[in-house]
Design an enzyme around this catalytic site. Sequence first.
Site, PDB file in Angstrom:
ATOM      1  N   HIS A 145      -2.010 -12.139 -16.340  1.00 50.47           N
ATOM      2  CA  HIS A 145      -3.133 -11.210 -16.174  1.00 50.47           C
ATOM      3  C   HIS A 145      -3.012 -10.125 -17.235  1.00 50.47           C
ATOM      4  O   HIS A 145      -1.937  -9.537 -17.410  1.00 50.47           O
ATOM      5  CB  HIS A 145      -3.098 -10.589 -14.776  1.00 50.47           C
ATOM      6  CG  HIS A 145      -4.373  -9.919 -14.385  1.00 50.47           C
ATOM      7  ND1 HIS A 145      -4.822  -8.764 -14.988  1.00 50.47           N
ATOM      8  CD2 HIS A 145      -5.314 -10.242 -13.466  1.00 50.47           C
ATOM      9  CE1 HIS A 145      -5.975  -8.406 -14.440  1.00 50.47           C
ATOM     10  NE2 HIS A 145      -6.291  -9.295 -13.516  1.00 50.47           N
ATOM     11  N   ARG A 191     -12.153  -3.266 -15.253  1.00 50.10           N
ATOM     12  CA  ARG A 191     -12.913  -3.527 -16.473  1.00 50.10           C
ATOM     13  C   ARG A 191     -14.359  -3.922 -16.168  1.00 50.10           C
ATOM     14  O   ARG A 191     -15.281  -3.576 -16.905  1.00 50.10           O
ATOM     15  CB  ARG A 191     -12.230  -4.623 -17.292  1.00 50.10           C
ATOM     16  CG  ARG A 191     -10.974  -4.127 -18.011  1.00 50.10           C
ATOM     17  CD  ARG A 191     -10.271  -5.242 -18.751  1.00 50.10           C
ATOM     18  NE  ARG A 191      -9.561  -6.133 -17.853  1.00 50.10           N
ATOM     19  CZ  ARG A 191      -9.513  -7.444 -17.976  1.00 50.10           C
ATOM     20  NH1 ARG A 191     -10.170  -8.051 -18.953  1.00 50.10           N
ATOM     21  NH2 ARG A 191      -8.825  -8.171 -17.121  1.00 50.10           N
TER      22      ARG A 191
END
Length: 535
Positions: A319, A339
Amino acid sequence: MYLDPVIRSSAEKVAAARAENIKLDPRRLTAEEKERLLRDFHPDYREDQFAVIKAGLNRGEKAPHELAALLQGRSRIDPAEIDLTKPDYDVDVLIIGGGGAGTAAAIEAHQAGAKVMVVTKLRMGDANTMMAEGGIQAADKPNDSPARHFLDAYGGGHFAAQKDLLVRLVTEAPEAIRWLSELGVEFDKAPDGTMLTTHGGGTSRKRMHAAKDYSGAEIMRTLRDEALNRQIPVVDFTAAVELVLDEDGRCAGAVLMNMETRELLLARAGTVILATGGAGRLHYQGFPTSNHYGATADGLVLGYRAGARLLYADTLQYHPTGAAFPAQIFGALVTEKVRSVGAMLINAEGEAFINPLETRDVAAAGIIRECSERGRGVKTPGGCAVWLDTPMIELKHGQGAIERRIPAMLRMFGKYDIDIRREPILVYPTLHYQNGGLHITPDGQTDVEDLFAAGEVVGGIHGRNRLMGNSLLDIIVFGRIAGRSAAEKSRSARHGALSLDHVERFHRGLEEAGIGGGGASPKLLPTYNSMGRDF
């Protein structure tokens, strides 16, 4: 609050450039640029970090050194010492693993009328499901479709997914959301009751359903409550250390070990479901991990030794945004939702260097490139990092947006005097997901008759890279499928005498391949003590 002068100076550059960066929309990389970036910087492309498997169905293929050692390790039991005539448990469906996939399978198998039992080496809910944050994908909006979902996931997985599995994943996704909602999952909704959805990396439509930024915990809470309300038996702190076959090679149960007393127990079953989760606690290549304490690839080892084939054992997901500072939360997941709601990835010089919604493997490789080749990472006590500029979120969506949308992130960093509404956070890739795993058919069965699998232990659904939100979807869709299929199969299961001959055969195969003296396998728990001893 960043006290280190170098870190503080870099954070000030990020703040100074924020007004300009927030106007940017960094272009998406071309296919050729992505491939070059991955080849040069993604950990899966480091040939020296992989070993060739020498025994079993996947011999000749490669796997990370740590996994290869376990796949080719020796059983924790001596088959000659196990009395297979006196089972301690006798059920229709035995489910190994108490996370989201195992619990969803238990609910469906119970609904189908099977006598079900769940065994889990920790407690029900001690699983990566509980730690998933960002959301669950489903194409259930008018501007979307399962076909679009398929294309996004297939391309994001480098066109390597097992297509029949991916079709089931995307077509059954809307029903999975409906099922969870009816069980009681509190998804984010607009005032009129419409479910809120957002983008994830690699998605062409907003199809990410979430419960703030603790989606997995909310789903696991609901599934666990349903299983407990149904009074499905759960044997916790009990690990499966070997699968049991019958004389014809069909799976017929498991040898279990009490994690506290090390007492060995025998469970006989009509069918078995492996739902043991991932492998992050093997810390491939020395990476930190976002995974829960028990994620040590147990199901891959047990299934492989019994004769199940692996797919893509050489591909992992790192990740892109694991916490890199402070040390107390090193490796902890910083959800991709940060994000998706507006934060951008910024290097030490205050420059936005990659589109924040590139797929996870591309974003991770981009961060590693900034820290290594370009030298534009931020030096931290743990190594190197880049910034995730969280204050952008409230500049884009107004005051209070962070507390509404990502409250768990606000609390996690707030414990260390970092207010993510005003200060950016430091991130670096963390070992997150096991893309590879056991091969299954669309009904959830492995290559071993009467042995099913669901969740992160399965390979092929996502190809060589998984999109955000497809793991929580995977555990629900294929957990339910495995539960229904195993219950149905158990009705006609007629097993012969129980056997552990496959363990002896596997040991002989190791010796013939020149592999001797391997450690006990599966690992069960990670090794962090100073003596370096496994459990």
